[in-house]
Design a protein around this motif. Sequence first.
Motif, PDB file in Angstrom:
ATOM      1  N   THR A 164      -1.003 -16.200   6.578  1.00  0.00           N
ATOM      2  CA  THR A 164       0.024 -15.607   5.712  1.00  0.00           C
ATOM      3  C   THR A 164      -0.566 -15.206   4.363  1.00  0.00           C
ATOM      4  O   THR A 164       0.049 -14.446   3.623  1.00  0.00           O
TER       5      THR A 164
ATOM      6  N   ASP B 297      -0.011 -10.767  10.147  1.00  0.00           N
ATOM      7  CA  ASP B 297      -0.351 -10.657   8.732  1.00  0.00           C
ATOM      8  C   ASP B 297      -1.808 -10.250   8.534  1.00  0.00           C
ATOM      9  O   ASP B 297      -2.131  -9.507   7.601  1.00  0.00           O
TER      10      ASP B 297
ATOM     11  N   GLU C  76       6.780  -4.984   7.191  1.00  0.00           N
ATOM     12  CA  GLU C  76       7.584  -5.684   6.181  1.00  0.00           C
ATOM     13  C   GLU C  76       6.915  -6.943   5.652  1.00  0.00           C
ATOM     14  O   GLU C  76       7.021  -7.256   4.470  1.00  0.00           O
ATOM     15  N   SER C  77       6.245  -7.677   6.535  1.00  0.00           N
ATOM     16  CA  SER C  77       5.592  -8.898   6.066  1.00  0.00           C
ATOM     17  C   SER C  77       4.546  -8.558   5.017  1.00  0.00           C
ATOM     18  O   SER C  77       4.397  -9.254   4.004  1.00  0.00           O
ATOM     19  N   CYS C  78       3.824  -7.479   5.246  1.00  0.00           N
ATOM     20  CA  CYS C  78       2.785  -7.062   4.297  1.00  0.00           C
ATOM     21  C   CYS C  78       3.397  -6.519   3.008  1.00  0.00           C
ATOM     22  O   CYS C  78       2.839  -6.716   1.931  1.00  0.00           O
TER      23      CYS C  78
ATOM     24  N   GLY D 196       4.319  -9.704   1.323  1.00  0.00           N
ATOM     25  CA  GLY D 196       3.096 -10.483   1.071  1.00  0.00           C
ATOM     26  C   GLY D 196       2.205  -9.839   0.021  1.00  0.00           C
ATOM     27  O   GLY D 196       1.662 -10.527  -0.853  1.00  0.00           O
TER      28      GLY D 196
ATOM     29  N   SER E  43      14.122  -7.305   7.429  1.00  0.00           N
ATOM     30  CA  SER E  43      13.420  -8.242   6.547  1.00  0.00           C
ATOM     31  C   SER E  43      12.910  -9.459   7.307  1.00  0.00           C
ATOM     32  O   SER E  43      12.094 -10.215   6.798  1.00  0.00           O
TER      33      SER E  43
ATOM     34  N   PRO F 199      10.755  -9.929   9.726  1.00  0.00           N
ATOM     35  CA  PRO F 199       9.299 -10.130   9.801  1.00  0.00           C
ATOM     36  C   PRO F 199       8.710 -10.691   8.507  1.00  0.00           C
ATOM     37  O   PRO F 199       7.628 -11.265   8.524  1.00  0.00           O
ATOM     38  N   ALA F 200       9.417 -10.514   7.399  1.00  0.00           N
ATOM     39  CA  ALA F 200       8.930 -11.030   6.116  1.00  0.00           C
ATOM     40  C   ALA F 200       9.516 -12.399   5.780  1.00  0.00           C
ATOM     41  O   ALA F 200       9.291 -12.923   4.688  1.00  0.00           O
TER      42      ALA F 200
ATOM     43  N   ASP G  22       8.727 -15.337   6.808  1.00  0.00           N
ATOM     44  CA  ASP G  22       7.655 -16.293   6.518  1.00  0.00           C
ATOM     45  C   ASP G  22       7.128 -16.104   5.089  1.00  0.00           C
ATOM     46  O   ASP G  22       6.899 -17.079   4.361  1.00  0.00           O
ATOM     47  N   GLN G  23       6.936 -14.851   4.701  1.00  0.00           N
ATOM     48  CA  GLN G  23       6.436 -14.589   3.347  1.00  0.00           C
ATOM     49  C   GLN G  23       7.428 -15.048   2.288  1.00  0.00           C
ATOM     50  O   GLN G  23       7.044 -15.582   1.250  1.00  0.00           O
TER      51      GLN G  23
END
Lengths: 337, 327
Positions: free
Chosen positions: A129, A163, B59-61, B64, B86, B88-89, B91-92
């Motif tokens: 992550t 990620d 989205e995660s990126c 992130g 949102s 996928p994000a 975790d971020q």
Amino acid sequence: MVSVKEITGAEGLSRDQLLDLYYKMLLARTVGQRERMLNRMGKGPFAVTGEGHEALQVGTAYPLKPGHDWIVPYYRDIGVALTIGQTPLDLLLAHLSREGDISSGGRNMPSHFSDPRLHIVSGSAPVATHFPHAAGIALASKLRGLDELSVCYTGDGGTSTGDCHEAMNFAGVHKLPVIFVIENNQYAISVHVRKQFAVEDISIRAEGYGFPGVTVDGNDVLAVYAAMKEAVDRARRGDGATLIEGKTYRLVPHTSDDDDRRYRSREEVEEWTGKDPLVRYRNWLKENDVADEAKLDSLHEHAAREVDEATEQAEKAPTPKPESALDHVLIEERLAG
Amino acid sequence: MAEKNMVEAIHDAMFEEMKRDDRIIVMGEDVGEGGVFRATDGFVAEFGEERCMDTPLAESCIVGAAIGASLNGIIPIAEIQFADFSHPAFDQLVSEAARLHYRSNGTWSCPIVVRTPYGSGIHGGPYHSQSIEAFYAHVPGLKVICVASPYDAKGLLKSAIRDPNPVVFLEHKKAYRAFRQEIPDGDYTIPIGQAETKREGSDISLITYGMMTHHSLKAAETLEQEDGTSVEVIDLRTVSPWDKERVLGSVKKTGKALIVYEDNITGGFGAEVAATIAQDAFDYLDGPVTRVASPDVPISPYSGILEEYILPNPEKIAEAIRKLAAY
């Protein structure tokens, strides 16, 4: 693969620097062993260390400017943290969750290195992550016109995450000053790389992101240093990212809670113990007349003493105040205008 | 003073903040071209592609990389095109943004804003309609704002951008162009965590937020005219932190609490409001703490007929008010 035989010299490093590299590797090994020992003594609930990874960790951290370049490490990077400037005491205070633990104040597990003064960024435990963070930090450096670069570390398993892909793609698009270091020790806990990806060298993925990738012998500290130096120069020139894969082997179980006998044959561990990066570099130093046996022994003694002293000091440090568990959920004040 | 709709108010909030502070950037999908809802219309011309950055579709990126940039002197506003995307994000936001300050013992901080349109009522189907506030209101370390009017949106977005913590900023998309409102000239902010009493009343406290504020106000008008029931309508505006004092003060005055939210009823944010009222205002209650929300089906179906059947509306709210008033 860059082999040690191709290295004719010392990559421009002075005798003192060559010995400093060795000392950092030794210190990383000694701290790792100490944390596992303290765990077995019942003093620290958990240990995750990087014995076997020292050449890769110290060799990649050595060409960086501590406190200037950004380190986004993963949980095995004791050698990286020490090379950048964390001390054995910092790591042992974290291992024992004592007051003064700069990394997390006893909140994160050990080996989740963090130190804003050294630009070592706090990480979590979900794997990879932190890759977008490294890309974002590099984006900020670029937007602000700073000549910093950021270095992001993970193991072979981390390369399978979304990620990891998303961040490398982002870094490629924006030509960011970031270096992705893959410490390929061939196992993600028990899962062999053959089940992780279908290519021999993960570095070939870099081509798909539009930047160079290189695979090095991760147990050869000078080969690692050379590859990293080139990547650092590229990033500083404004020519973008690099993916460096170092092939290595962890000489210990995944963590203090893992029994690697279930998934690794003793013969295989034995074979890689014979390729121990510390022994290999020690031999190189002797063969090239950088240091003699006595000098190298004295470095071992010095590292042992430094870690002994740090252990003693860490064990004397007070535990955190229980009510500090409620601190730092949110920042109350507004951003400075 | 000028009349603005909510998208224009959001546009202006970001535009003015970016003029004020060159550390602020916007990043997301299609933002360079102005965004699918036009919130960043004209930003590239004014600020350049570096400060209004189109990102890859990841989205995660987006979140992130925003986190990373925030560690190194940038104040990013990350746009997620729809709240439904949102996830996928998640975790971020949960593992990283929310925990960074805490897990580093207060030594790192993460001043980002994640803006995203949420909510139903626009034939968005199951993936352009979700309410996501309850997920993030459950996570310590994040602030969560739900806006559905131009004035609140501008004042709260400015506060979010100036806040040193990670903020999830939810904009009800049905409210983007549904109405216009007078917006004062010049700078103003609305404190995060402050509810507003949109309508004074004495018989029932109706606690709501987002698009349901508008539906609730309509229902309250109807009840006043038809039944003579006086309903106090409180718009939380912020669900984390939320304004317990104002809510409890109102309930202690009226003795009855109706909570209206658009999300699925089970585990929705209104459940937290109900639990707090039950615990902290029990001695004042003169009727059951009642909730009106969507049933537990994946919100929301594409067909207007199906969607209307699912969502709370002024009629359903009015019915619940009558029942509670008669208690």
